[in-house]
Write a protein that holds these residues in place. Structure first.
Motif, short mmCIF file in Angstrom:
data_model
loop_
_atom_site.label_atom_id
_atom_site.label_comp_id
_atom_site.label_asym_id
_atom_site.label_seq_id
_atom_site.Cartn_x
_atom_site.Cartn_y
_atom_site.Cartn_z
N SER A 9 5.32 -45.56 -18.34
CA SER A 9 4.88 -45.31 -19.67
C SER A 9 6.04 -44.79 -20.37
O SER A 9 6.55 -43.62 -20.14
N THR A 11 6.51 -43.08 -22.75
CA THR A 11 5.96 -41.62 -23.40
C THR A 11 6.98 -40.39 -23.12
O THR A 11 6.78 -39.25 -23.52
N ASP A 42 2.72 -49.45 -22.17
CA ASP A 42 2.57 -48.79 -23.58
C ASP A 42 1.59 -49.04 -24.31
O ASP A 42 1.77 -49.07 -25.67
N ASP A 44 -0.58 -46.72 -24.92
CA ASP A 44 -0.73 -45.55 -25.50
C ASP A 44 0.13 -45.66 -26.80
O ASP A 44 1.31 -44.98 -26.93
N ARG A 47 1.80 -42.35 -28.26
CA ARG A 47 2.80 -41.51 -27.80
C ARG A 47 4.04 -42.47 -27.45
O ARG A 47 5.04 -41.76 -27.26
N SER A 48 3.91 -43.77 -27.29
CA SER A 48 4.85 -44.60 -26.72
C SER A 48 5.82 -44.89 -27.76
O SER A 48 5.43 -45.00 -28.93
N THR A 49 7.32 -44.73 -27.51
CA THR A 49 8.03 -45.07 -28.45
C THR A 49 9.20 -45.81 -28.01
O THR A 49 9.36 -46.19 -26.69
N TYR A 52 11.96 -44.04 -26.23
CA TYR A 52 11.85 -43.57 -24.79
C TYR A 52 11.95 -44.84 -23.99
O TYR A 52 12.52 -44.84 -22.92
#
Length: 424
Positions: A9, A11, A42, A44, A47-49, A52
């Motif tokens: 993930s 995050t 991803d 979420d 919070r996922s970018t 990252y």
């Protein structure tokens, strides 16, 4: 063809525990002539970018893993919507209106009565008046998958035969009140659509696997083969969770560890093989077998990793590091490599060699060092110079052993330890 996936993930950055899963999947793919997919879980979106995700790609590449395919769950929402709608139409995905507080109180009542704290499917028994009451309050449902309440069985490639009665589990929430999907649902749809043949992951997913097998069957998918490896603990036997920041792969890289030291340590940890440094993946691939993995927790000790890193460097040829050395000289590398833990330590020994050292010798060594200076052979120096010089000093002063060599080491390096002086 074998197809495995590593599904972080984005995050945060991956840590040593994630890396172990990635490496085991990569080794399995290479051993079986298969492929490795990097799939970003991803969903979420809060919070996922992208930062990252890019960092994870850098970490994977540094570990020597080259995905044959990269996928993003955030690009597949239309597919998830279609599958969810089909499950709703078949009564396998049902709406629930309880709040988190209500569910928590219900679980506590069940525990107080000695009952297992699993969801009681109260949402399936709502009267029309109760349903309208919830809707009047403006409540939005979360959606649960209706488990078959049957025995789920699979032959785990690490744990052996596994049996879980799904009647002992709560129907899993697959869609939140805000309409966003949870990992369990998207993971199953992806594994089916991408034809994942083997899922190799941590043992914390064992119960989740029973749920995923039922969902896979419900959407008409082929159930992959599962293998659940043990989780890492610290040297003290406790979990690593509180220390994962310092154990991120990016931090290890910044600290100057060698990627193959991290790979060797991680790949062999918890197996029946001795942990030793490997210079490339070939040896690890040749010896790889999931059956070698123990079900007992594997203890990860940073000190052991540092020691392995040192061993790897001690056997590393000059050609492999010449572009990373402060002093591009094979003689320099061969002289100092046995005394470094990280490659960055070579800079320290370069400073020792280059410095204009001024020391204040012990009174009993002052005359000795003056004599030693006068006996230094003329340049050029070679592999025989040290012996020629020390033999001359021994003859002139009568000193030998530590009284001979320690003052010389201190005078030349300012230290009482270090590489063999003949090479230095």
């Amino acid at each position: 063809m074998t197809l495995v996936r590593f599904a972080p993930s984005p995050t945060g950055r991956i840590h040593i525990g994630n890396a172990r899963t990635a490496i085991l999947n990569w080794l399995f793919a290479q051993k079986t002539g298969g492929q490795f997919m990097l799939r970003y879980d991803d969903t979420d979106t809060a919070r996922s970018t992208e930062e990252y995700a890019k960092g994870i790609a850098v970490d994977i590449d540094w570990l020597g893993i080259t995905p044959s395919r990269v996928e993003w769950q955030s690009k597949r929402f239309a597919r998830y919507d279609a599958v969810a709608e089909d499950l709703r139409a078949r009564g396998l995905l049902y709406p629930c209106y309880e709040t988190a507080d209500e569910l928590d109180r219900r679980r506590k009542r069940q525990q107080a009565r000695g009952l297992p704290p699993i969801y009681d499917r109260a949402a399936l028994k709502l009267s029309e008046d109760e349903l309208q009451g919830y809707l009047a309050q403006g409540r939005k449902p979360h959606w649960r998958f209706k488990l078959a309440h049957a025995m789920v069985e699979w032959n785990d490639l690490i744990r052996g035969p596994v049996h879980i009665d799904s009647s002992t589990l709560s129907d899993p929430v697959l869609i939140r009140e805000d309409g966003t999907y949870l990992y369990t649902f998207c993971s199953v749809v992806d594994d089916v659509d991408f034809a994942i043949t083997h899922v190799i992951r941590g043992e914390d997913h064992v119960v989740n696997t029973a749920v995923q097998i039922e969902i896979t069957a419900a959407i008409g998918g082929t159930i992959p083969t599962y293998a659940h490896h043990s989780l890492l603990t610290g040297a003290d036997g406790k979990g690593l969770s509180k220390r994962l920041g310092s154990l991120s792969i990016s931090q290890m890289r910044e600290d100057g560890l060698e990627s193959m030291a991290v790979v060797s340590h991680t790949a062999l940890l918890g197996t029946s093989d001795n942990i030793h440094p490997c210079t490339d993946y070939k040896e690890l691939i040749d010896g790889f077998d999931l059956a070698k993995l123990s079900r007992a927790p594997a203890r990860f000790d940073e000190a052991d990793l540092l020691a392995l890193n040192a061993k790897l460097l001690h056997m590393t040829p000059y050609a492999a590091v010449k572009d990373r050395l402060p002093e591009p000289s094979e003689e320099f590398w061969l002289a100092v490599r046995g005394n470094i833990t990280k490659l960055s330590d070579a800079a320290f020994w370069d400073d020792v060699i280059q410095q204009d050292l001024k020391i204040d010798p012990a009174p009993e060594d002052a005359a000795f060092l003056q004599t030693a200076r006068s006996l230094v052979p003329p340049e050029p120096w070679d592999g025989t110079t040290w012996k020629t010089w020390t033999e001359a000093i021994k003859t002139a002063t009568g000193r030998k052993g530590k009284p001979l060599f320690m003052p010389l080491r201190m005078a030349l390096t300012g230290l009482d330890h270090g590489p063999e002086l003949a090479a230095l």
